[in-house]
Write a protein that holds these residues in place. Structure first.
Motif, PDB file in Angstrom:
ATOM      1  N   VAL A   1      18.719   5.676  -0.573  1.00 52.11           N
ATOM      2  CA  VAL A   1      17.274   5.461  -0.462  1.00 52.11           C
ATOM      3  C   VAL A   1      16.862   4.520  -1.587  1.00 52.11           C
ATOM      4  CG1 VAL A   1      14.985   6.515  -0.580  1.00 52.11           C
ATOM      5  CG2 VAL A   1      16.856   7.722   0.564  1.00 52.11           C
ATOM      6  N   VAL A   2      16.141   3.468  -1.232  1.00 51.84           N
ATOM      7  CA  VAL A   2      15.640   2.512  -2.215  1.00 51.84           C
ATOM      8  C   VAL A   2      14.119   2.604  -2.250  1.00 51.84           C
ATOM      9  CG1 VAL A   2      15.488   0.081  -2.871  1.00 51.84           C
ATOM     10  CG2 VAL A   2      17.573   0.950  -1.784  1.00 51.84           C
ATOM     11  N   SER A   3      13.568   2.663  -3.450  1.00 51.51           N
ATOM     12  CA  SER A   3      12.115   2.649  -3.586  1.00 51.51           C
ATOM     13  C   SER A   3      11.728   1.723  -4.722  1.00 51.51           C
ATOM     14  CB  SER A   3      11.561   4.062  -3.812  1.00 51.51           C
ATOM     15  OG  SER A   3      10.138   4.064  -3.666  1.00 51.51           O
ATOM     16  N   LEU A   4      10.425   1.577  -4.928  1.00 52.12           N
ATOM     17  CA  LEU A   4       9.885   0.591  -5.856  1.00 52.12           C
ATOM     18  C   LEU A   4       9.136   1.250  -7.000  1.00 52.12           C
ATOM     19  CD1 LEU A   4       8.550  -1.689  -3.038  1.00 52.12           C
ATOM     20  CD2 LEU A   4      10.350  -2.345  -4.634  1.00 52.12           C
ATOM     21  N   ALA A   5       9.418   0.800  -8.214  1.00 50.31           N
ATOM     22  CA  ALA A   5       8.691   1.305  -9.374  1.00 50.31           C
ATOM     23  C   ALA A   5       7.217   0.944  -9.295  1.00 50.31           C
ATOM     24  CB  ALA A   5       9.303   0.756 -10.656  1.00 50.31           C
ATOM     25  N   ASP A   6       6.940  -0.202  -8.659  1.00 48.35           N
ATOM     26  CA  ASP A   6       5.552  -0.640  -8.519  1.00 48.35           C
ATOM     27  C   ASP A   6       5.458  -1.618  -7.366  1.00 48.35           C
ATOM     28  OD1 ASP A   6       7.013  -2.603  -9.956  1.00 48.35           O
ATOM     29  OD2 ASP A   6       5.166  -3.471 -10.724  1.00 48.35           O
ATOM     30  N   GLU A   7       4.226  -1.883  -6.962  1.00 46.56           N
ATOM     31  CA  GLU A   7       3.987  -2.778  -5.827  1.00 46.56           C
ATOM     32  C   GLU A   7       2.636  -3.444  -5.974  1.00 46.56           C
ATOM     33  OE1 GLU A   7       4.701  -4.928  -3.674  1.00 46.56           O
ATOM     34  OE2 GLU A   7       5.737  -3.662  -2.186  1.00 46.56           O
ATOM     35  N   ARG A   8       2.562  -4.683  -5.533  1.00 51.04           N
ATOM     36  CA  ARG A   8       1.270  -5.349  -5.403  1.00 51.04           C
ATOM     37  C   ARG A   8       0.599  -4.840  -4.124  1.00 51.04           C
ATOM     38  NH1 ARG A   8       5.089  -8.779  -7.469  1.00 51.04           N
ATOM     39  NH2 ARG A   8       4.472 -10.025  -9.294  1.00 51.04           N
ATOM     40  N   TRP A   9      -0.718  -4.662  -4.167  1.00 52.05           N
ATOM     41  CA  TRP A   9      -1.411  -4.154  -2.982  1.00 52.05           C
ATOM     42  C   TRP A   9      -1.662  -5.296  -2.016  1.00 52.05           C
ATOM     43  CZ3 TRP A   9      -7.048  -2.932  -1.718  1.00 52.05           C
ATOM     44  CH2 TRP A   9      -7.106  -2.075  -0.605  1.00 52.05           C
ATOM     45  N   VAL A  10      -0.582  -5.703  -1.392  1.00 55.23           N
ATOM     46  CA  VAL A  10      -0.619  -6.770  -0.388  1.00 55.23           C
ATOM     47  C   VAL A  10       0.250  -6.325   0.784  1.00 55.23           C
ATOM     48  CG1 VAL A  10      -1.040  -8.638  -2.036  1.00 55.23           C
ATOM     49  CG2 VAL A  10       1.320  -7.986  -1.465  1.00 55.23           C
ATOM     50  N   PRO A  11      -0.009  -6.811   1.997  1.00 58.77           N
ATOM     51  CA  PRO A  11       0.826  -6.446   3.142  1.00 58.77           C
ATOM     52  C   PRO A  11       2.285  -6.815   2.906  1.00 58.77           C
ATOM     53  CG  PRO A  11      -1.186  -7.535   3.871  1.00 58.77           C
ATOM     54  CD  PRO A  11      -1.139  -7.688   2.376  1.00 58.77           C
ATOM     55  N   VAL A  12       3.169  -6.103   3.574  1.00 62.76           N
ATOM     56  CA  VAL A  12       4.603  -6.335   3.361  1.00 62.76           C
ATOM     57  C   VAL A  12       5.031  -7.726   3.820  1.00 62.76           C
ATOM     58  CG1 VAL A  12       5.206  -3.895   3.436  1.00 62.76           C
ATOM     59  CG2 VAL A  12       5.122  -5.204   5.561  1.00 62.76           C
TER      60      VAL A  12
END
Length: 237
Positions: free
Chosen positions: A73-84
């Motif tokens: 399983v891969v996840s993200l420490a953070d993300e920009r609030w933009v569509p994928v």
């Protein structure tokens, strides 16, 4: 690879490399080995990574590592609030450079959702992260300002995100640059990783790190929240 003196707390492991290609190769080999060990022990493994341009070479090297990616399983420490689909999406970055070939069999647990507000998106991500298995390997980056993940100095939610023992897994965060709306895993969730790695490049970031180890105000330089003997540092010029 050589062990370098970065004026770090006793027990903190630091490795330096001649260039980014060497760092990416060594980091990919190390992370893959940790993931294999987790799969051998638990039948599955969880990797959390950061976005931006810096980890691209590492992602591509890691994708080439022999690994039972169907159990990762891969996840993200953070993300920009933009569509994928947006070019600034960290999820898109991971799909484009890591989840390719055999690595495409891994499951990606992203943070973005279409929501009426950034806070609503953070609450949705918080609920989704309840499904995240225990983190086996975390790979963080760091900005020249000492931020890591999207834990930015002076962001309104920073103190809550850095607090110990909080209930939230994800919070809304404001960055000083555009796009400024972010989602970030909290300190508690990030620090729960069995293996924590910081990968940085360049003299400016090394200077920031050296400044960070000389103080203890985590709100001024949020990377300080992770500077302890459980962290391994990979650095190249």
């Amino acid at each position: 690879m050589a062990t370098c003196d970065l004026q770090l707390p006793a027990g903190l492991k630091a490795h330096d490399f001649d260039n980014a290609a060497q760092l990416a190769e060594a980091l990919a080999s190390d992370v893959a080995g940790r993931l294999r060990a987790a799969i051998a022990q638990n039948g599955k493994a969880t990797l959390v990574v950061s976005g931006g341009r810096s980890p691209v070479a590492f992602f591509e090297r890691l994708a080439a590592e022999p690994l039972d990616w169907s159990q990762v399983v891969v996840s993200l420490a953070d993300e920009r609030w933009v569509p994928v689909e947006h070019p600034d999406s960290n999820a898109a970055l991971v799909r484009r450079h890591l989840l390719q070939g055999p690595a495409a069999a891994a499951k990606l647990l992203g943070l973005y959702s279409l929501a009426p507000s950034l806070e609503a998106a953070a609450e949705q991500a918080d609920r989704l992260l309840a499904e995240l298995p225990p983190i086996d390997v975390l790979v963080l980056g760091m900005g020249d300002d000492g931020h890591t993940a999207s834990l930015f100095p002076s962001s309104p939610n920073l103190r809550e995100a850095l607090s110990l023992g909080g209930e939230r897994r994800c919070l809304a965060m404001l960055a000083p640059s555009v796009p400024h709306q972010r989602l970030t895993m909290t300190r508690d969730l990030l620090a729960s990783a069995s293996v924590k790695i910081l990968s940085i490049a360049g003299q400016a970031k090394l200077d920031t790190l050296r400044t960070a180890v000389q103080g203890d105000d985590v709100t001024a330089l949020p990377i300080r929240a992770f500077l302890n003997p459980s962290l391994e540092i990979y650095w190249c010029p």
